[in-house]
Design a protein around this motif. Structure first.
Motif, PDB file in Angstrom:
ATOM      1  N   LEU A 111      41.974  42.791  38.995  1.00 31.78           N
ATOM      2  CA  LEU A 111      41.299  42.099  39.961  1.00 31.78           C
ATOM      3  C   LEU A 111      41.154  43.191  41.141  1.00 31.78           C
ATOM      4  CD1 LEU A 111      42.895  38.723  40.086  1.00 31.78           C
ATOM      5  CD2 LEU A 111      40.532  39.348  39.464  1.00 31.78           C
ATOM      6  N   SER A 127      44.239  35.548  45.725  1.00 37.48           N
ATOM      7  CA  SER A 127      43.530  36.143  44.368  1.00 37.48           C
ATOM      8  C   SER A 127      43.068  34.983  43.381  1.00 37.48           C
ATOM      9  CB  SER A 127      44.478  37.189  43.837  1.00 37.48           C
ATOM     10  OG  SER A 127      45.572  37.028  43.546  1.00 37.48           O
ATOM     11  N   ILE A 141      34.521  37.458  38.452  1.00 39.88           N
ATOM     12  CA  ILE A 141      35.089  38.510  37.803  1.00 39.88           C
ATOM     13  C   ILE A 141      34.191  39.356  36.730  1.00 39.88           C
ATOM     14  CG2 ILE A 141      37.072  39.271  36.291  1.00 39.88           C
ATOM     15  CD1 ILE A 141      38.792  37.114  37.090  1.00 39.88           C
TER      16      ILE A 141
END
Length: 697
Positions: free
Chosen positions: A220, A238, A246
């Protein structure tokens, strides 16, 4: 008319790796899962679809790059995938080179046990040259000593790629059964009952929880740089980042070559290939991601651009010529723009001729499926042409364009051959011409002194395969001499010289007079660097190109032993001519004579090819291996250890390396392996140079 395929759902990919990392096995699995084949072909049985040459099946290695097309269903879309399976052996690097030139994406295979190997480095550099998007697949996870994260680390340290794992393996070595996907944050285990065709989702194993959190965080963090919105979410919460976000950021990072996503599996055990294919569709670029391709207008020299798709004028690059026993000469080409129907004409900008493409095929290894037309973004093969060579640009005659061609390495090893019977003389000539047309790193020339036919290539295996193909495909039996090194010559000093050529034979004679400086070319310059400083018309302008041509041709035979002079700088300062007796031919002959005289004064030296060698050996034999390399005039350039073995890296002259593999087996009781590739040319020591020169005379 056949239905057009949406280019957003087209992928032109290659599979590349070091020898024996499992490229062909992986391709066989892809074909099986995509429904192209109904039985998995194994390399070790000699039954792999893509290794169709007899030599490939016997040796268990890939020699020629093979192309195939399949369809893969992903997220309710049918993706068309053109795949090129490339060889891993260094002698056939040309096959990787020309494939990478026309691909959009590359699945880069690594062995989980051996990690980054010498040929991985060579192929990686080629991919860097052509700026090809890569996805890493660490194969052989079921083998003893497999270490996924160690390979990821090697890709970062040894190849300089920003490798980011998208998966972590569940189980190790023979217990490897699945992966945790860091994008979806779920575990998956493949079902062995249907040969890995399906998988089941499983909870993340408790003993992996911390590791998954750590590596998902790294993933990430790496992609957050590509999206301000993601960056905010990453710092605030997150967990709120979605799978879609993503993948979108990951795709952006991949297409710009900022991140190398790393996956793992075992192709032989049918694990991980389908997930890898899904990520190919998700992350690797389609032809539309390359917005346009740049070329040059051959008439004006200006830059021109072509957009992918069928709208712009037709433009394609021929990247391989092959000889098929049934359809004749096949030209493999990548279409960058436009539309081409079977039976129509294309314009070849190199030969400046029109070529008729009588039939177009979609390839499947050595089988062809005829198609009516081909459009921008696709890869196909054509027959019916007269004169197309590797690297030629094919285009619309009204809109000419020259695409950047491919640069191939020079051959380093030669072999004298002759047919066993008089009847085979013509057959041998035709066969060698066909093989030279297929392979730009294979050269054929006739030695002017001995009249022998000398074939040259990239290594002993390369020439061995050529001789084998002559015998099997072309039914020509050959006698062969000992391998010879392709030496070169250079001059090391700048000298001034004046050459006057006069010939009087009744009637009109010949006259030319040139004064010039000759010396080594500037650094980084190959070939002839010719500079004209003649003032006041002392030599008429129309004769200058003939002088340049004379020097260029003379470079093919150096003054020491007749080897090629690779680079040279000539500064033409002055000269004179005769109104009646001077002509272009006189100045060309004068330049050739001048070259010979001047080079003798310019301290000529002999150059030999230096190979880069890497030997992987058990620690016990390290001293013997190094001692043997020193004996062969080797320069050791590094030693380290990898997976309980020692790795020796060295530069060694090719002339000392014939039969090395056999000697290495003897020294190490068959436990060491070596890889060797050409690196550079270097001056031969004086005492050895003398022996080579005397032998050549």
């Amino acid at each position: 008319m056949a239905k057009k395929h949406d280019l957003n759902y087209t992928r032109n990919i290659g599979i590349a790796a070091h020898i024996d990392a499992g490229k062909t096995t992986t391709t066989e699995r892809i074909l099986y899962y995509a429904g192209v084949t109904h039985k998995i072909g194994e390399v070790h049985d000699g039954a792999a679809t893509m290794d169709w040459m007899a030599q490939e099946q016997e040796r268990g290695i890939t020699i020629a790059s093979a192309a195939t097309t399949c369809f893969w269903n992903y997220k309710d879309n049918s993706y068309k995938v053109n795949i090129i399976d490339t060889p891993g052996h260094v002698d056939f690097t040309v096959e990787v080179n020309r494939s990478l030139r026309i691909l959009d994406g590359l699945v880069f295979l690594f062995s989980a046990v051996d990690g980054v190997e010498p040929q991985s480095e060579t192929n990686w550099r080629l991919a860097d040259n052509y700026n090809v998007t890569r996805l890493g697949f660490v194969n052989k996870m079921d083998r003893q000593g497999a270490d996924f994260l160690n390979v990821v680390k090697q890709v970062k340290e040894m190849l300089g790629g920003n490798a980011i794992p998208l998966q972590l393996p569940i189980g190790e070595e023979e217990n490897f059964k699945g992966v945790v996907d860091l994008v979806t944050n779920k575990g998956m285990i493949w079902n062995e009952a249907d040969q890995g065709m399906t998988f089941q989702e499983v909870p993340i194993p408790a003993d992996m929880a911390d590791e998954v959190i750590e590596w998902r965080g790294k993933l990430l963090e790496a992609i957050a740089e590509f999206d301000d919105n993601l960056m905010e979410k990453f710092f605030d919460d997150s967990d709120s980042i979605t799978e879609e976000e993503i993948l979108k950021a990951l795709r952006q990072a991949c297409v710009t070559n900022t991140i190398i996503p790393m996956l793992c599996g075992s192709s032989f055990k049918n694990k991980g290939v389908q997930t890898m294919l899904n990520y190919v569709m998700e992350l690797l670029p389609s032809p539309l991601d390359r917005e346009k391709i740049k070329g040059t207008n051959p008439n004006t020299g200006e830059d021109v651009f072509r957009k992918p798709g069928a709208e712009d004028p037709f433009c394609a690059l021929a990247f391989k010529i092959a000889t098929d026993p049934f359809v004749g000469r096949l030209c493999f080409f990548r279409v960058y723009s436009g539309h081409l129907d079977a039976g129509s004409y294309v314009y070849n900008t190199r030969s400046e001729q029109k070529e008729r493409i009588s039939r177009i095929y979609q390839m499947h290894a050595n089988k062809q499926n005829p198609i009516e037309f081909i459009e921008g973004g696709d890869i196909g093969a054509a027959v019916g042409f007269k004169d197309i060579k590797t690297g030629d640009t094919l285009c619309d005659e009204k809109h000419p364009i020259v695409l950047e061609s491919m640069i191939f390495p020079e051959p380093v090893i030669g072999l004298a051959i002759e047919p066993k019977t008089k009847a085979d003389v013509d057959k041998l000539g035709n066969a060698l011409a066909k093989l030279a047309e297929e392979d730009p790193t294979f050269r054929v020339k006739t030695d002017q002194d001995s009249g022998q036919t000398v074939i040259s290539g990239m290594g002993e295996l390369h020439l061995e395969i050529i001789i084998d193909r002559l015998k099997r495909e072309f039914k020509v039996e050959c006698n062969q001499g000992a391998p010879q090194v392709n030496y070169k010559e250079c001059i090391t000093q700048m000298v001034e010289h004046r050459e006057v050529f006069k010939k009087q034979s009744g009637g009109r004679g010949k006259f030319a007079d040139i004064s010039f400086k000759i010396g080594p070319a500037d650094e980084g310059k190959d070939g002839l660097q010719f500079e004209d400083y003649v003032k006041g018309g002392n030599i008429p302008k129309e004769f200058i190109p003939s002088i340049e041509k004379g020097f260029k041709q003379a470079m093919e035979n150096g003054v020491l032993a007749g080897f090629t002079v690779e680079s040279l700088k000539v500064q033409l300062m002055d000269g004179s001519y005769h109104d009646v007796d001077s002509d272009a031919l006189s100045f060309e002959i004068c330049a050739k004579l001048a070259f010979k005289e001047a080079c003798r004064k310019a301290a000529p030296k002999l150059l030999e090819p230096i190979m880069k060698i890497e030997v992987v050996t058990p620690e016990d034999y390290m001293g013997d291996v190094v001692g043997d390399l020193n004996k062969r005039r080797g320069q050791i350039r590094g030693m380290d250890s990898k997976n309980n073995a020692s790795v020796v890296k060295a530069y060694v002259p090719l002339s000392e390396m014939f039969g090395y593999v056999t000697d290495l087996r003897t020294i190490t009781s068959g436990r060491a392996t070596s890889t060797m590739e050409f690196d550079h040319y270097e001056q031969v020591p004086a005492n050895l140079a003398e022996a080579v020169i005397n032998k050549s005379k």
